[in-house]
Design a protein around this motif. Structure first.
Motif, PDB file in Angstrom:
ATOM      1  N   GLY A   1      13.863  -5.481  45.959  1.00 10.55           N
ATOM      2  CA  GLY A   1      13.394  -6.134  47.269  1.00 10.55           C
ATOM      3  C   GLY A   1      14.157  -5.992  48.372  1.00 10.55           C
ATOM      4  O   GLY A   1      15.151  -4.396  48.356  1.00 10.55           O
ATOM      5  N   TYR A   2      14.825  -6.320  49.345  1.00  9.72           N
ATOM      6  CA  TYR A   2      14.841  -5.976  50.772  1.00  9.72           C
ATOM      7  C   TYR A   2      16.872  -6.062  50.156  1.00  9.72           C
ATOM      8  O   TYR A   2      17.169  -5.540  51.125  1.00  9.72           O
ATOM      9  N   THR A   3      16.967  -7.434  49.510  1.00  6.45           N
ATOM     10  CA  THR A   3      18.350  -7.065  49.947  1.00  6.45           C
ATOM     11  C   THR A   3      18.559  -7.648  47.521  1.00  6.45           C
ATOM     12  O   THR A   3      17.828  -7.946  47.011  1.00  6.45           O
ATOM     13  N   THR A   4      19.858  -6.786  47.358  1.00  3.25           N
ATOM     14  CA  THR A   4      19.748  -6.825  45.981  1.00  3.25           C
ATOM     15  C   THR A   4      22.247  -7.739  45.797  1.00  3.25           C
ATOM     16  O   THR A   4      22.644  -7.253  46.428  1.00  3.25           O
ATOM     17  N   ASP A   5      20.752  -8.176  44.707  1.00  2.52           N
ATOM     18  CA  ASP A   5      22.349  -8.767  44.283  1.00  2.52           C
ATOM     19  C   ASP A   5      22.918  -8.543  42.796  1.00  2.52           C
ATOM     20  O   ASP A   5      22.655  -8.605  41.796  1.00  2.52           O
ATOM     21  N   TYR A   6      24.165  -7.461  43.434  1.00  2.00           N
ATOM     22  CA  TYR A   6      24.706  -6.378  43.142  1.00  2.00           C
ATOM     23  C   TYR A   6      25.453  -7.336  41.699  1.00  2.00           C
ATOM     24  O   TYR A   6      25.817  -6.857  40.401  1.00  2.00           O
ATOM     25  N   GLY A   7      26.191  -8.218  41.454  1.00  2.00           N
ATOM     26  CA  GLY A   7      26.619  -8.891  40.790  1.00  2.00           C
ATOM     27  C   GLY A   7      26.146  -9.664  39.758  1.00  2.00           C
ATOM     28  O   GLY A   7      25.846  -8.550  38.694  1.00  2.00           O
ATOM     29  N   ALA A   8      24.506 -10.081  40.191  1.00  2.00           N
ATOM     30  CA  ALA A   8      23.219 -10.188  39.293  1.00  2.00           C
ATOM     31  C   ALA A   8      23.125  -9.508  38.124  1.00  2.00           C
ATOM     32  O   ALA A   8      22.982  -8.949  37.039  1.00  2.00           O
ATOM     33  N   LEU A   9      22.647  -7.950  39.275  1.00  2.81           N
ATOM     34  CA  LEU A   9      21.998  -6.896  38.497  1.00  2.81           C
ATOM     35  C   LEU A   9      23.070  -6.097  37.747  1.00  2.81           C
ATOM     36  O   LEU A   9      22.855  -5.939  36.718  1.00  2.81           O
ATOM     37  N   MET A  10      24.453  -6.035  38.074  1.00  4.47           N
ATOM     38  CA  MET A  10      25.616  -5.510  36.832  1.00  4.47           C
ATOM     39  C   MET A  10      25.677  -7.006  35.376  1.00  4.47           C
ATOM     40  O   MET A  10      25.876  -6.173  34.886  1.00  4.47           O
ATOM     41  N   LEU A  11      24.793  -7.817  35.409  1.00  4.54           N
ATOM     42  CA  LEU A  11      24.945  -8.866  34.506  1.00  4.54           C
ATOM     43  C   LEU A  11      23.929  -8.594  34.033  1.00  4.54           C
ATOM     44  O   LEU A  11      23.952  -8.149  32.827  1.00  4.54           O
ATOM     45  N   ALA A  12      22.683  -7.996  34.353  1.00  2.31           N
ATOM     46  CA  ALA A  12      21.439  -8.010  33.496  1.00  2.31           C
ATOM     47  C   ALA A  12      22.102  -6.327  32.417  1.00  2.31           C
ATOM     48  O   ALA A  12      21.782  -6.791  31.765  1.00  2.31           O
ATOM     49  N   VAL A  13      22.631  -5.576  33.918  1.00  2.00           N
ATOM     50  CA  VAL A  13      22.707  -4.536  33.532  1.00  2.00           C
ATOM     51  C   VAL A  13      23.630  -4.358  32.282  1.00  2.00           C
ATOM     52  O   VAL A  13      23.751  -3.856  31.043  1.00  2.00           O
ATOM     53  N   SER A  14      24.616  -5.432  31.620  1.00  2.00           N
ATOM     54  CA  SER A  14      25.262  -5.526  30.910  1.00  2.00           C
ATOM     55  C   SER A  14      24.968  -6.008  29.598  1.00  2.00           C
ATOM     56  O   SER A  14      25.525  -6.067  28.133  1.00  2.00           O
ATOM     57  N   ILE A  15      24.293  -6.927  29.911  1.00  2.00           N
ATOM     58  CA  ILE A  15      23.265  -7.298  28.826  1.00  2.00           C
ATOM     59  C   ILE A  15      22.742  -6.634  28.519  1.00  2.00           C
ATOM     60  O   ILE A  15      22.499  -6.494  26.585  1.00  2.00           O
ATOM     61  N   CYS A  16      21.595  -6.200  28.883  1.00  2.92           N
ATOM     62  CA  CYS A  16      20.865  -4.490  28.582  1.00  2.92           C
ATOM     63  C   CYS A  16      21.384  -3.946  27.549  1.00  2.92           C
ATOM     64  O   CYS A  16      20.964  -2.678  26.418  1.00  2.92           O
ATOM     65  N   THR A  17      22.515  -3.060  27.458  1.00  2.00           N
ATOM     66  CA  THR A  17      23.555  -2.581  27.087  1.00  2.00           C
ATOM     67  C   THR A  17      23.660  -2.620  25.541  1.00  2.00           C
ATOM     68  O   THR A  17      24.358  -2.273  24.677  1.00  2.00           O
ATOM     69  N   LEU A  18      24.057  -4.517  25.337  1.00  2.00           N
ATOM     70  CA  LEU A  18      25.338  -4.764  24.077  1.00  2.00           C
ATOM     71  C   LEU A  18      24.531  -4.415  23.067  1.00  2.00           C
ATOM     72  O   LEU A  18      24.728  -3.971  22.317  1.00  2.00           O
ATOM     73  N   PRO A  19      22.869  -4.756  22.888  1.00  2.00           N
ATOM     74  CA  PRO A  19      22.173  -3.915  21.640  1.00  2.00           C
ATOM     75  C   PRO A  19      22.485  -2.318  21.176  1.00  2.00           C
ATOM     76  O   PRO A  19      22.872  -2.381  20.001  1.00  2.00           O
TER      77      PRO A  19
END
Length: 271
Positions: free
Chosen positions: A232-250
């Motif tokens: 998108g035009y703007t990126t919510d880095y806090g939500a993005l980093m939380l999603a990345v953290s969830i992605c790395t858990l498995p």
């Protein structure tokens, strides 16, 4: 003598500490960023904050992270199990059965590793589109069911498998498939664990092939979701980093629980 021994150890441990910090810091930065607001991350804040719940609510409101996580988990688990079954059977067959042409076949398989996946994407897409396998788990896992690396990995580890057990089982009347299930798999479990971790990580982090065949938001996987959050035009880095953290858990949980077997399997392949 003590001084002569102290200096090399001092420099060695100092180097190891620096390497460890350099390896752990990106993971720490990811976790701390997941608890901060986007503005704080842009400013370079590297400490844990209080925005974890805010980022989680933003994540749930803007993207379907639950569906993407389930798609990735389902596709990865099915692909890993099927791939281990097919490649282990192939590796077992290459080692147990005698044939004058099997070395030639193995060389051809190893040569196929030199072909980049991007060069076969177009014909694969046309074939899968013809058979209506787009946006399906079957379409996701089929290209990775059998890989030359896994077949070679199982074949190399099978060289240490005692053939006397196979011969004794044949004398007792066990079929070849029962020998594979009841004898080969339990004995070679560390190899299966090591291959399973590698296959799971490859399927979980797969981006190019899902990007091509998963065309709807309902079939999105986690890598596609993370990429869409930065489009998108703007990126919510806090939500993005939380999603990345969830992605790395498995992958973290899998490696932590199977670490000993992974090391044993890798050492076995070297032998």
């Amino acid at each position: 003598m003590k001084n002569n021994r102290f200096l090399p150890r001092f420099f060695m441990y100092t180097f190891l500490v620096i390497v460890c910090i350099g390896s752990i810091f990106p993971f720490y930065w990811m976790l701390s960023s997941a608890t901060n607001y986007s503005v704080d991350i842009i400013k370079g804040r590297n400490f844990f904050g209080t925005a974890l719940l805010h980022n989680f609510k933003t994540l749930l409101q803007n993207v379907n992270i639950g569906g993407a996580f389930w798609n990735s988990l389902r596709n990865t688990l099915v692909g890993t199990i099927v791939s281990l079954f097919v490649c282990s059977l192939a590796g077992y067959g290459f080692q147990v059965y005698r044939d004058k042409n099997k070395d030639l076949v193995m060389k051809i398989l190893l040569l196929s590793m030199m072909v980049p996946f991007a060069s076969i994407v177009v014909p694969l897409f046309k074939m899968f589109s013809t058979f209506k396998l787009l946006d399906t788990t079957t379409g996701f896992i089929l290209p990775s069911i059998s890989t030359a690396f896994l077949i070679f990995f199982f074949r190399q580890n099978s060289m240490s498998f005692p053939m006397e057990i196979v011969q004794a089982a044949r004398v007792d009347g066990l079929s070849e498939f029962k020998i594979y299930l009841k004898i080969y798999i339990p004995v070679m479990f560390p190899t299966f664990a090591a291959a399973g971790i590698v296959t799971f990580m490859n399927n979980w982090n797969n981006y190019l092939w899902p990007l091509i065949i998963m065309r709807t938001q309902e079939s999105q996987t986690m890598p596609l979701l993370l990429a869409s959050m930065t489009a998108g035009y703007t990126t919510d880095y806090g939500a993005l980093m939380l999603a990345v953290s969830i992605c790395t858990l498995p992958t973290i949980l899998l490696f932590v629980t199977q670490q000993k077997h992974f090391i044993s399997g890798v050492i076995g392949s070297v032998k």
